[in-house]
Design a protein around this motif. Structure first.
Motif, PDB file in Angstrom:
ATOM      1  N   GLN A 126       0.839  -1.204   0.000  1.00 35.41           N
ATOM      2  CA  GLN A 126       0.000   0.000   0.000  1.00 35.41           C
ATOM      3  C   GLN A 126       0.875   1.255   0.000  1.00 35.41           C
ATOM      4  O   GLN A 126       0.581   2.223  -0.702  1.00 35.41           O
ATOM      5  N   ILE A 127       1.935   1.232   0.791  1.00 40.60           N
ATOM      6  CA  ILE A 127       2.852   2.381   0.866  1.00 40.60           C
ATOM      7  C   ILE A 127       3.545   2.578  -0.480  1.00 40.60           C
ATOM      8  O   ILE A 127       3.669   3.704  -0.969  1.00 40.60           O
ATOM      9  N   ARG A 128       4.002   1.488  -1.097  1.00 39.26           N
ATOM     10  CA  ARG A 128       4.686   1.593  -2.385  1.00 39.26           C
ATOM     11  C   ARG A 128       3.751   2.148  -3.454  1.00 39.26           C
ATOM     12  O   ARG A 128       4.175   2.947  -4.288  1.00 39.26           O
ATOM     13  N   GLN A 129       2.510   1.740  -3.421  1.00 38.25           N
ATOM     14  CA  GLN A 129       1.522   2.267  -4.360  1.00 38.25           C
ATOM     15  C   GLN A 129       1.307   3.758  -4.120  1.00 38.25           C
ATOM     16  O   GLN A 129       1.216   4.544  -5.060  1.00 38.25           O
ATOM     17  N   ALA A 130       1.246   4.159  -2.851  1.00 40.48           N
ATOM     18  CA  ALA A 130       1.083   5.574  -2.504  1.00 40.48           C
ATOM     19  C   ALA A 130       2.303   6.384  -2.961  1.00 40.48           C
ATOM     20  O   ALA A 130       2.161   7.519  -3.425  1.00 40.48           O
ATOM     21  N   MET A 131       3.499   5.789  -2.833  1.00 42.01           N
ATOM     22  CA  MET A 131       4.713   6.464  -3.292  1.00 42.01           C
ATOM     23  C   MET A 131       4.639   6.693  -4.799  1.00 42.01           C
ATOM     24  O   MET A 131       5.020   7.760  -5.292  1.00 42.01           O
ATOM     25  N   LYS A 132       4.166   5.692  -5.516  1.00 44.40           N
ATOM     26  CA  LYS A 132       4.038   5.786  -6.959  1.00 44.40           C
ATOM     27  C   LYS A 132       3.017   6.860  -7.343  1.00 44.40           C
ATOM     28  O   LYS A 132       3.261   7.672  -8.230  1.00 44.40           O
ATOM     29  N   GLN A 133       1.860   6.857  -6.664  1.00 43.78           N
ATOM     30  CA  GLN A 133       0.801   7.811  -6.979  1.00 43.78           C
ATOM     31  C   GLN A 133       1.186   9.247  -6.616  1.00 43.78           C
ATOM     32  O   GLN A 133       0.765  10.189  -7.280  1.00 43.78           O
ATOM     33  N   SER A 134       1.991   9.401  -5.574  1.00 38.11           N
ATOM     34  CA  SER A 134       2.434  10.752  -5.196  1.00 38.11           C
ATOM     35  C   SER A 134       3.613  11.210  -6.051  1.00 38.11           C
ATOM     36  O   SER A 134       4.070  12.340  -5.923  1.00 38.11           O
ATOM     37  N   ARG A 135       4.103  10.326  -6.889  1.00 35.78           N
ATOM     38  CA  ARG A 135       5.215  10.597  -7.812  1.00 35.78           C
ATOM     39  C   ARG A 135       6.488  11.015  -7.071  1.00 35.78           C
ATOM     40  O   ARG A 135       7.172  11.951  -7.466  1.00 35.78           O
ATOM     41  N   TYR A 136       6.794  10.293  -6.009  1.00 37.21           N
ATOM     42  CA  TYR A 136       8.034  10.564  -5.276  1.00 37.21           C
ATOM     43  C   TYR A 136       9.192   9.892  -6.008  1.00 37.21           C
ATOM     44  O   TYR A 136       9.121   8.714  -6.351  1.00 37.21           O
ATOM     45  N   ILE A 137      10.266  10.634  -6.240  1.00 36.57           N
ATOM     46  CA  ILE A 137      11.437  10.118  -6.955  1.00 36.57           C
ATOM     47  C   ILE A 137      12.546   9.839  -5.950  1.00 36.57           C
ATOM     48  O   ILE A 137      12.925  10.708  -5.162  1.00 36.57           O
ATOM     49  N   ILE A 138      13.081   8.631  -5.998  1.00 41.93           N
ATOM     50  CA  ILE A 138      14.151   8.220  -5.086  1.00 41.93           C
ATOM     51  C   ILE A 138      15.500   8.595  -5.685  1.00 41.93           C
ATOM     52  O   ILE A 138      15.759   8.329  -6.856  1.00 41.93           O
TER      53      ILE A 138
END
Length: 173
Positions: free
Chosen positions: A134-146
């Protein structure tokens, strides 16, 4: 009729090579090392240069096998002592990283950040933690770049804020 291809007997093939490069004085200097040992040397785990290096020579081009000229070493580094130059290149040079290694590093950082957020963040109403997917999906949807070079803690905090700002999922610490 098939012909046999003869390869030179005195040619040494370098396998499992990591090239560490340094550009200085308009010239390129390279050394051939073992991939995992370079990281260990930079972290201080490995101290023996012979364990890190495949050959104890400084090259202008490792893949072609071209050695650096001693006059270039003297002119740019101020010494012809290859061991001192090798140590300098090992500590300050750029390590060549393959696409596979880069993607594995990105994946592990992504997983680690998601794990931290999962451990430290909860749903505000139920007070239950979110799962890592769920967190990884949220990271993707928020467009956070590592970023591979920035610290993990800083990225975790930025990612947490971005997920909250974009309101992808309701999360509090």
């Amino acid at each position: 009729m098939s012909q046999k291809i003869n390869q030179p007997i005195n040619q040494v093939r370098l396998t499992n090579v990591a090239t560490v490069r340094m550009n200085k004085g308009g010239k390129r200097f390279e050394i051939a090392c073992y991939r995992n040992k370079v990281v260990n040397y930079r972290q201080g785990i490995e101290t023996d240069l012979s364990e890190v290096l495949q050959t104890e020579r400084v090259f202008t081009n490792v893949s072609k096998g071209e050695f650096s000229k001693s006059k270039d070493l003297k002119k740019i580094f101020g010494t012809t002592d290859e061991e001192a130059i090798i140590e300098l290149i090992l500590t300050k040079g750029d390590l060549q990283v393959s696409d596979l290694e880069r993607s594995q590093q990105y994946e592990s950082m992504n997983r680690e950040i998601a794990t931290w957020i999962s451990e430290h963040g909860v749903h505000p109403v139920t007070q239950r933690p979110y799962t890592i997917p769920q967190i990884r999906q949220a990271m993707k949807q928020s467009r956070y770049i590592i970023h591979p070079t920035r610290s993990m803690k800083k990225q975790y905090l930025e990612c947490f804020k971005k997920i909250q700002e974009k309101d992808v999922i309701k999360i509090v610490r």
